[in-house]
Design an enzyme around this catalytic site. Structure first.
Site, PDB file in Angstrom:
ATOM      1  N   SER A 143       4.498  49.736 -38.523  1.00  0.00           N
ATOM      2  CA  SER A 143       3.443  49.016 -39.247  1.00  0.00           C
ATOM      3  C   SER A 143       2.432  49.951 -39.913  1.00  0.00           C
ATOM      4  CB  SER A 143       2.741  48.051 -38.285  1.00  0.00           C
ATOM      5  OG  SER A 143       2.234  48.740 -37.152  1.00  0.00           O
ATOM      6  N   TYR A 154       9.360  47.048 -42.947  1.00  0.00           N
ATOM      7  CA  TYR A 154       8.667  45.917 -43.576  1.00  0.00           C
ATOM      8  C   TYR A 154       8.827  45.969 -45.091  1.00  0.00           C
ATOM      9  CZ  TYR A 154       6.802  46.026 -38.888  1.00  0.00           C
ATOM     10  OH  TYR A 154       6.715  46.044 -37.523  1.00  0.00           O
ATOM     11  N   LYS A 179      11.330  56.160 -33.118  1.00  0.00           N
ATOM     12  CA  LYS A 179      10.186  55.358 -33.555  1.00  0.00           C
ATOM     13  C   LYS A 179       8.886  55.999 -33.124  1.00  0.00           C
ATOM     14  CE  LYS A 179       7.989  50.975 -32.763  1.00  0.00           C
ATOM     15  NZ  LYS A 179       7.995  49.726 -32.071  1.00  0.00           N
ATOM     16  N   GLU A 201      16.169  61.556 -23.596  1.00  0.00           N
ATOM     17  CA  GLU A 201      16.049  60.087 -23.588  1.00  0.00           C
ATOM     18  C   GLU A 201      17.251  59.443 -24.285  1.00  0.00           C
ATOM     19  OE1 GLU A 201      14.183  57.945 -22.237  1.00  0.00           O
ATOM     20  OE2 GLU A 201      12.202  58.749 -21.825  1.00  0.00           O
ATOM     21  N   ARG A 208      -0.314  45.806 -33.336  1.00  0.00           N
ATOM     22  CA  ARG A 208      -0.985  45.271 -32.132  1.00  0.00           C
ATOM     23  C   ARG A 208      -1.670  43.949 -32.447  1.00  0.00           C
ATOM     24  NH1 ARG A 208      -1.599  50.185 -29.080  1.00  0.00           N
ATOM     25  NH2 ARG A 208       0.573  50.782 -28.896  1.00  0.00           N
ATOM     26  N   LYS A 267      10.822  56.469 -28.244  1.00  0.00           N
ATOM     27  CA  LYS A 267       9.663  55.724 -28.744  1.00  0.00           C
ATOM     28  C   LYS A 267       8.403  56.431 -28.268  1.00  0.00           C
ATOM     29  CE  LYS A 267       7.368  51.246 -28.790  1.00  0.00           C
ATOM     30  NZ  LYS A 267       7.409  49.825 -28.405  1.00  0.00           N
TER      31      LYS A 267
END
Ligand code: PBG
Length: 324
Positions: free
Chosen positions: A274, A313, A248, A233, A205, A195
């Site tokens: 987003s 989304y 992400k 990671e 946010r 991330k």
């Protein structure tokens, strides 16, 4: 042998031929729809920064989830916001929290729906950071203990998959241990493994009211310049027990998805965040791009890069297009 013996256009000449040689396709099976849960009753409030997205109180979520299920979408990812933020983000692991109640409502209304939950503290802490602040810094190990409590409370409420998005070191291991210790060895972990500290989270946010009150997230989220580090990671999360690993944001990080696909055998998820969603929406509204075609091209791009699971989304719109 080359041109003129080989002509690549032969296989592109008709729709039927193109279908026959098409290498990748998005399926409704791949899609996960994010949902935002808020405290209260009777709430379905539009989120201004995100076209077509709403905050739902737990009592309003069943209707939405039934609609999602009717479109053929099999999984949702829940995000919560606190009624009252505090130093430790304690509402995040309250058995009576909005997310926990929403999980129970969804499981009652649509038992087959895979319920995934975002496990983080940023919507619940006064600092707005993803972990606990000690001496002006985000403290790693105490944050992991809290995150494990959050994950366990989601599992108790009936979540199928818990998804830590905080980027603390070792949190997957803490969570696995807490789940197994609590009798939830069948609850899966989808880790936000790579991330990045990204400007593409801008519209989100607003949704979660979770901007850091001091500093930024660069001491825990990854530097967008790094790629080899992302593979470390992911490797660590897999070793700690992650069942699914996530990259992400998605669009600017397709190289990471491809490299992860080549190196690891577990399912890879991308989070089409987003800002990526709203860029397309804004361009379509301005008449600059065809919204539907751009959406499908992007989603197929994730599959081509090597992702299996797509959190987006766009899920509802894409599901409608895929079945038409
Ligand atoms: C919280 C979290 C964020 C997103 C998902 N979980 C925001 C952040 O890390 O700043 C972003 C989702 C999106 O932009 O769609 N840790």
């Amino acid at each position: 042998m080359g041109f003129p013996d080989i002509r690549m256009r032969r296989l592109r000449g008709s729709c039927g031929m193109r279908r026959l040689v098409r290498e990748n396709a998005v399926s409704v099976d791949d899609l996960v729809y994010p949902l935002f849960v808020c405290p209260g009753e009777g709430v379905k409030k539009p989120i201004v920064s995100m076209d077509g997205c709403f905050h739902f109180s737990p009592d309003m979520i069943a209707g939405e989830v039934k609609e999602i299920a009717a479109l053929g979408i099999g999984a949702v990812l829940l995000f919560g916001v606190a009624e009252k933020k505090d130093e430790t983000g304690s509402e995040a692991w309250s058995d009576n929290g909005a997310v926990q109640e929403a999980i129970r409502q969804i499981k009652k209304a649509a038992g087959e729906m895979v319920v995934m939950t975002d496990v983080c503290l940023c919507g619940y802490t006064e600092s707005g950071h993803c972990g606990l602040v000690k001496g002006g810094k985000v403290d790693n190990d105490s944050s992991c203990e809290m995150l494990a409590k959050v994950a366990l409370s989601h599992a108790k409420a009936g979540a199928d998959v818990v998804c830590p998005s905080d980027m603390m070191d070792g949190r997957v291991g803490y969570i696995r241990k807490a789940l197994d210790g609590g009798g939830f060895s069948d609850v899966a972990i989808m880790a936000y493994s790579a991330k990045y500290a990204s400007a593409f989270y801008g519209p989100f946010r607003d949704i979660a009211d979770s901007s850091p009150q001091f500093g930024d997230r660069r001491s825990y989220q990854m530097d967008p310049a790094n790629a080899d580090e992302a593979l470390r990671e992911i490797e660590l999360d897999v070793e700690e027990g992650a069942d699914i690993v996530m990259v992400k944001p998605a669009l600017a990080y397709m190289d990471i998805v491809r490299r992860a696909k080549e190196k690891f055998d577990c399912p890879i998820a991308v989070y089409n965040v987003s800002g990526e969603y709203m860029m397309v929406k804004a361009a379509a509204a301005a008449g600059v791009l065809d919204g539907d075609e751009t959406m499908m091209e992007i989603l197929c791009g994730f599959k081509r890069a090597g992702a299996k699971i797509i959190i987006t989304y766009f899920a509802k719109e894409a599901a409608k297009l895929l079945s038409s």
